[in-house]
Design a protein around this motif. Structure first.
Motif, PDB file in Angstrom:
ATOM      1  N   TYR A   1     -17.261  51.503  16.283  1.00  0.00           N
ATOM      2  CA  TYR A   1     -17.180  52.133  15.326  1.00  0.00           C
ATOM      3  C   TYR A   1     -17.120  53.694  15.669  1.00  0.00           C
ATOM      4  CZ  TYR A   1     -18.731  54.826  11.164  1.00  0.00           C
ATOM      5  OH  TYR A   1     -18.823  55.716   9.960  1.00  0.00           O
TER       6      TYR A   1
ATOM      7  N   GLN B   1     -13.763  54.699  17.190  1.00  0.00           N
ATOM      8  CA  GLN B   1     -12.760  54.854  16.117  1.00  0.00           C
ATOM      9  C   GLN B   1     -12.928  56.305  15.404  1.00  0.00           C
ATOM     10  OE1 GLN B   1     -13.365  54.567  12.254  1.00  0.00           O
ATOM     11  NE2 GLN B   1     -11.371  55.376  11.999  1.00  0.00           N
TER      12      GLN B   1
ATOM     13  N   LEU C   1      -7.108  53.180  13.690  1.00  0.00           N
ATOM     14  CA  LEU C   1      -7.606  51.941  12.583  1.00  0.00           C
ATOM     15  C   LEU C   1      -7.117  50.718  12.806  1.00  0.00           C
ATOM     16  CD1 LEU C   1      -9.521  52.237  10.074  1.00  0.00           C
ATOM     17  CD2 LEU C   1      -7.434  52.976   8.741  1.00  0.00           C
ATOM     18  N   GLU C   2      -5.881  50.662  12.907  1.00  0.00           N
ATOM     19  CA  GLU C   2      -5.320  49.204  13.495  1.00  0.00           C
ATOM     20  C   GLU C   2      -6.288  48.332  14.402  1.00  0.00           C
ATOM     21  OE1 GLU C   2      -1.400  46.805  14.431  1.00  0.00           O
ATOM     22  OE2 GLU C   2      -1.575  49.049  14.569  1.00  0.00           O
TER      23      GLU C   2
ATOM     24  N   TYR D   1      -9.241  49.258  15.562  1.00  0.00           N
ATOM     25  CA  TYR D   1     -10.464  49.047  15.245  1.00  0.00           C
ATOM     26  C   TYR D   1     -10.699  48.064  14.213  1.00  0.00           C
ATOM     27  CZ  TYR D   1     -14.905  49.944  12.345  1.00  0.00           C
ATOM     28  OH  TYR D   1     -16.013  49.432  11.764  1.00  0.00           O
ATOM     29  N   LYS D   2      -9.919  47.713  13.254  1.00  0.00           N
ATOM     30  CA  LYS D   2      -9.952  46.692  12.414  1.00  0.00           C
ATOM     31  C   LYS D   2      -9.825  45.278  13.149  1.00  0.00           C
ATOM     32  CE  LYS D   2      -8.858  48.688   7.912  1.00  0.00           C
ATOM     33  NZ  LYS D   2      -7.776  48.674   6.852  1.00  0.00           N
TER      34      LYS D   2
ATOM     35  N   ASP E   1     -12.990  44.795  15.466  1.00  0.00           N
ATOM     36  CA  ASP E   1     -14.111  44.740  14.558  1.00  0.00           C
ATOM     37  C   ASP E   1     -14.220  43.140  13.746  1.00  0.00           C
ATOM     38  OD1 ASP E   1     -16.611  46.133  13.110  1.00  0.00           O
ATOM     39  OD2 ASP E   1     -15.380  45.006  11.691  1.00  0.00           O
ATOM     40  N   GLU E   2     -13.086  42.937  13.285  1.00  0.00           N
ATOM     41  CA  GLU E   2     -12.965  41.596  12.453  1.00  0.00           C
ATOM     42  C   GLU E   2     -12.924  40.547  13.416  1.00  0.00           C
ATOM     43  OE1 GLU E   2      -9.384  41.990   9.844  1.00  0.00           O
ATOM     44  OE2 GLU E   2     -10.400  43.504   8.841  1.00  0.00           O
TER      45      GLU E   2
ATOM     46  N   GLU F   1      -6.962  35.488  15.363  1.00  0.00           N
ATOM     47  CA  GLU F   1      -7.994  36.527  15.961  1.00  0.00           C
ATOM     48  C   GLU F   1      -7.936  36.962  17.500  1.00  0.00           C
ATOM     49  OE1 GLU F   1      -9.288  38.431  13.763  1.00  0.00           O
ATOM     50  OE2 GLU F   1      -9.802  37.646  11.926  1.00  0.00           O
TER      51      GLU F   1
END
Length: 1024
Positions: free
Chosen positions: A952, A955, A962-963, A965-966, A969-970, A1009
């Motif tokens: 976090y 980022q 942001l891409e 990070y998502k 993170d996900e 993923e």
């Protein structure tokens, strides 16, 4: 009955067959074509045959069986039989009412001769005749096989005789049931006689030693239970029997090796059971059911009188009292059986009934109602259905249990005679008596006609029109509609009377519990339909489920649970099975229930707790069907259930302060070091269970779950270190620092997921041990030298570390606390267990590899001297961030990552690794750690130990898009959540798993993923 054909019309024609009642005339004429060649159409014998067919319940079946007889039996025999008017109704009833019995006669000419040429079918043998015949066979036969053959032939002959008389209407119901029961008793008598002779020759004769030291041959009796004891057997009944012998005092004499009376009579019981029930080319005599013996299938095959008395006095249940009402000695020494019956009178017929007994009788009634309600939804069952035989029998037995203690006149075995006695005492009216007696006669005769057709153990009314027509005519009724009407009328009368027992019937199932579940708890219910019911409820391994169900029905094996505990178990059993069937894994849930009940054994408190708290059953069984890991705590330590419930499961999240306080209070109450070790383990187990239950219920986020597990580990480490220091100080005093003269400091550093507070279930703890500097130990102030021994500080703190490891990893009856991993210390396994701060600094300044610098990103003080620990943390930050990364850092980190993937992951088509496999958890961690090493020196915000927090901050700092990070993170959340799910489910630290463990959608997401994670990992490390 079919119309009587006019005489003098001779051979069969289609019209004549239709007049008799044949439905398929073409098929029947085809069957008779060969017969017509031997018996011309104008032969007077055809009138006799048609006259017999007119008496047949099913004329089509009559002619089918007749053709078999003409193919198998001498024509002269048939001619003589059909020439007699008095035999025609018997022949018609037999040939037109059964497929099985005429087939047996066709194979055995001697049976036909006995029945129809020697007038055997016209008479009943005397009460002792069959017994004498069986005993003579036992004395005559040299081998067991010979006796089996003779008893089976006697059985076929007598069943044919009884069926012919029954199906023709010559015999009334009491004669039929009594003769079948006498047949079973005779066969048992012959089996006992032969088996004793054979056993005596091998083992010696059994001799009992009486209390006055006199000796005599030991006595043995076969007790008939249920319908056998009451002389109420049907054509397909099992025989319920119990084997008893006189005493355990004594042994065998006259053989090379003496055996105990118990061993002798167990072997005798095995031999008798085998002779009667084993299937041979001649079939069996009767199926034998021994489940009504003391302790059921878990109990001894044969019991001494005294052991049986003790069992019933101490452990007997209400349903066993009901079973003993009909008990009767049927073979062996009948006087011994009568002695037994006199001894159990106080158990069966109590002078005063307590509340529990009344409740149990009501519970038995409720289960019968549920079985009846279930039968309404499928087939019409004349035994278990509403208004069926079972309701009449229970109505009589319930009144005997309630009133029999004070009214000896009610102590009868027969159902109808008991109802008559109830009427004479004014307990039931004459109208009720007549209605119940008439219904019992109708239903039992109907049951016999259903069973005699193919000798099948069924009580269900067939659905085919032809079968219903046969049954209607066999019952003396004109058509199926009349049969169904009569059945409905009797069933309604019975159920109306039965429903008033205890002031009303509970017609529906317990809320939410299917009748299929309730039916599995009916005492005395045949186990034959249990597999189908369990399969319907969702159990895959039906055999294992049936074995586990037995524990849920009767309590754990080899344990006699108290009466009150058994009462609670009877109450909660259906609810537990229902919840197990609804759990994520019914087989696993029921297996865990079995282990849990075996673990709690006879402790009534646990059964009462579950009975009083239905929500606990729901939570417990859901746990049992979802998590091997969490279930393991309760299976190994069932007492945790009570402790946990007293804490009410309410605390979703506990702070470190809360945990320290609770553990400190628990340890304060310990009397010695061993208790402290156990308390550490109990506390860990209890808190892990608390966290896991909330985690499994979805009440905790991923971060909350990881933090709770990490906080628990930190608190346990801290308290374990205090214990270790205390134990070392007792012998070696206090470690003093030479440079300052002050007490030396010691700390434990958490590495890996302990350091980053990201622990999962089953995680090992990665730790390092550091002390402040060199010196040596000195006696504690205020304590004498005694057995004090001086150590250098390095030796001293090595002992502290070793003691700490022992405290946490030694397996006691409560298990272990944690497994520890100290390989991240300087020089790994080759280095010393503990390091001074100076040695630690020197190593990381001069010798540490890049991967060790990377590992320090997670380093955190977790136990010991806080000020010293925080000073170490500052130095560690310097080791990590005060020096530039080598130019090839990304390649070096990736090289290590690939080694882990290939050497540890070793993925293949049937094996994935969510931690070190391609795109696994370590991809995210290494990418984040590389960026922390690269940018952390100038951007302190990204130095967070937690992977998610660091990601976090990266980022926020613009280092990660942001891409990216998502995606990371996900993906990380998905993989760590899956990791938690697998660890909870499998009771193991599972990184490697079979893709088939996952549902299709979850497996597809896993692949998506991990692909995204690998893509982002390579981007962030700047690799192609």
């Amino acid at each position: 009955m079919n119309p009587i054909p006019r005489a003098g019309r001779n051979g069969p024609t289609a019209d004549r067959l239709r007049e008799i009642g044949v439905r398929d005339t073409a098929r029947t004429l085809s069957l008779l074509s060969e017969l017509l060649q031997r018996l011309p159409r104008d032969h007077a014998g055809w009138d006799r045959i048609c006259l017999a067919a007119a008496h047949a319940p099913d004329p089509d079946l009559f002619f089918l069986n007749l053709s078999r007889w003409f193919d198998s039996l001498p024509g002269a025999f048939l001619k003589r039989a059909f020439a007699r008017n008095d035999l025609l109704p018997l022949i018609g009833g037999l040939l037109g009412g059964s497929e099985f019995i005429p087939e047996q006669i066709a194979r055995r000419t001697g049976i036909f001769e006995f029945l129809f040429l020697e007038d055997g079918v016209l008479r009943r043998p005397g009460p002792e005749a069959l017994g004498l015949e069986a005993v003579a066979a036992a004395d005559r036969c040299a081998t067991e096989e010979e006796l089996k053959r003779d008893l089976r032939r006697m059985k076929h002959r007598e069943v044919a005789r009884i069926a012919a008389r029954d199906l023709s209407g010559i015999a009334h119901l009491p004669e039929v049931t009594e003769d079948l029961s006498r047949l079973a008793s005779a066969a048992l008598e012959g089996a006992v006689r032969f088996s004793r002779r054979a056993l005596d020759a091998r083992l010696g004769a059994p001799v009992a030693i009486l209390p006055d030291e006199t000796r005599r041959p030991a006595r043995f009796v076969v007790m008939g239970m249920g319908k056998l004891g009451a002389l109420e057997l049907n054509f397909s009944s099992d025989i319920d029997i119990v084997y008893l012998y006189e005493t355990d005092q004594g042994g065998t004499e006259g053989a090379a090796r003496s055996v105990s009376l118990h061993e002798y009579f167990v072997r005798l019981g095995e031999a008798v059971t085998r002779i009667i029930s084993e299937a041979t080319e001649d079939g069996f005599v009767f199926r034998v059911d021994l489940r009504l013996r003391p302790e059921g299938t878990r109990g001894e095959l044969a019991n001494s009188l005294r052991s049986a008395e003790i069992y019933y006095e101490s452990w007997g249940q209400t349903w066993e009292r009901a079973a003993l009402i009909k008990a009767c000695p049927v073979a062996g020494d009948l006087s011994l059986g009568e002695e037994f019956l006199r001894s159990v009178v106080p158990f069966v017929y109590r002078k005063n009934l307590d509340f529990t007994a009344i409740e149990e009788i009501k519970g038995m009634k409720d289960r019968i109602n549920l079985a009846a309600a279930r039968s309404l939804r499928s087939d019409r069952d004349v035994k278990l259905g509403l208004g069926g035989i079972r309701e009449i029998e229970f109505f009589a037995q319930a009144h005997q249990l309630i009133y029999g203690g004070k009214e000896p006149k009610l102590r009868r075995r027969g159902t109808v005679e008991t109802i008559s006695a109830l009427s004479r005492m004014g307990i039931v009216t004459e109208e009720e008596r007549d209605a119940l007696a008439a219904a019992y006669d109708f239903l039992r005769r109907l049951e016999h006609r259903i069973q005699a057709h193919r000798e099948r153990q069924t009580h269900v009314l067939p659905q085919r029109e032809g079968d219903l027509s046969r049954l209607a005519r066999a019952m003396g009724l004109a058509e199926p509609a009349a049969l169904l009407s009569a059945l409905d009328r009797h069933a309604a009368a019975v159920h109306g009377i039965y429903a008033r027992l205890f002031g009303g019937a509970r017609e529906e199932e317990s809320p939410g519990i299917p009748a299929e579940v309730q039916a599995l708890f009916l005492h005395g219910r045949s186990g034959e339909d249990a597999p189908a019911l369990l399969a319907r409820l969702g159990f895959r391994d039906v055999e294992a489920a049936q074995a586990n169900l037995e524990v849920l029905r009767n309590g754990p094996p080899h344990v006699r649970i108290p009466q009150r505990a058994r009462h609670y178990l009877d109450k909660i059993g259906p609810e537990v099975l229902h919840r197990a069937a609804k759990s994520p894994d019914p087989d696993l849930a029921l297996a865990h229930v079995e282990r849990f009940l075996s673990a709690i054994g006879p402790r009534t408190m646990f059964y009462a707790l579950l009975y009083e708290k239905p929500k606990v059953i729901e939570a417990l069984v859901r746990l049992f069907g979802s998590s091997r890991f969490l279930s393991g705590f309760l299976l190994r330590h069932p007492e945790l259930l009570d402790t946990f419930l007293r804490n009410d499961l309410s605390a979703l999240v506990k702070s470190k302060s809360d945990l320290r306080t609770a553990l400190g209070e628990a340890l304060t109450g310990c009397d010695d070091f061993e208790q402290e070790l156990d308390e550490l383990r109990r506390f860990k187990n209890l808190e892990t269970l608390r966290i896991g239950i909330h985690d499994m219920a979805g009440s905790l986020s991923l971060e909350e779950g990881m933090f709770q597990l990490s906080a628990l580990a930190e608190v346990l480490l801290s308290h374990a270190l205090l214990l270790a220091l205390r134990e070392v100080r007792r012998r070696f005093g206090v470690a003093m620092e030479a440079a300052t003269g002050a007490e030396a400091s010691f700390c434990v550093l958490g590495m890996g997921k302990l350091g980053s507070e990201e622990l999962s279930y089953h995680s090992d703890l990665d730790i390092l041990f550091l002390y402040s500097g060199p010196g040596e130990s000195a006696p504690e102030a205020g304590r004498g030298g005694g057995d004090f021994r001086k150590l250098s500080n390095h030796e001293y703190f090595a002992k502290v570390a070793q003691r700490l490891i022992s405290i946490l990893t030694t397996s006691t009856r409560e298990g272990i606390v944690y497994r520890l991993d100290t390989r991240l210390r300087p020089s790994g396994n080759a280095g010393p267990l503990v390091s001074s701060l100076e040695a630690f600094e020197r190593y990381h300044e001069e010798s540490a590899h890049l991967w060790e610098r990377q590992a320090l990103l997670k380093c955190r003080f977790v136990a010991g001297d806080r000020a010293f620990g925080k000073r170490v943390e500052e130095k560690v930050r310097g080791f990590i961030y005060d020096r530039p990364l080598p130019p090839n850092a990304a390649e070096e980190i990736h090289r290590l990552r690939m080694r882990m993937e290939q050497e540890l992951g070793r993925e293949r088509e049937d094996r994935l690794n969510l931690k070190v496999g391609r795109g696994g958890v370590v991809d995210v961690e290494f990418a984040v750690q590389y960026l922390q090493l690269l940018h952390g020196g100038s951007r302190p915000a990204v130095r967070a130990r937690s992977t998610l927090r660091a990601l976090y901050e990266l980022q926020r700092a613009g280092i990660v898009t942001l891409e990216q990070y998502k995606a990371l993170d996900e993906g990380y959340r998905f993989l760590r959540s899956l990791d938690v799910r697998l660890r909870l489910a499998q009771d193991a630290s599972i990184d490697s798993f079979d893709p088939q463990w996952l549902e299709t959608e979850r497996l597809e997401r896993y692949r998506e993923e991990t692909d995204r994670i690998r893509k982002m990992y390579l981007e962030l490390l700047g690799l192609p």
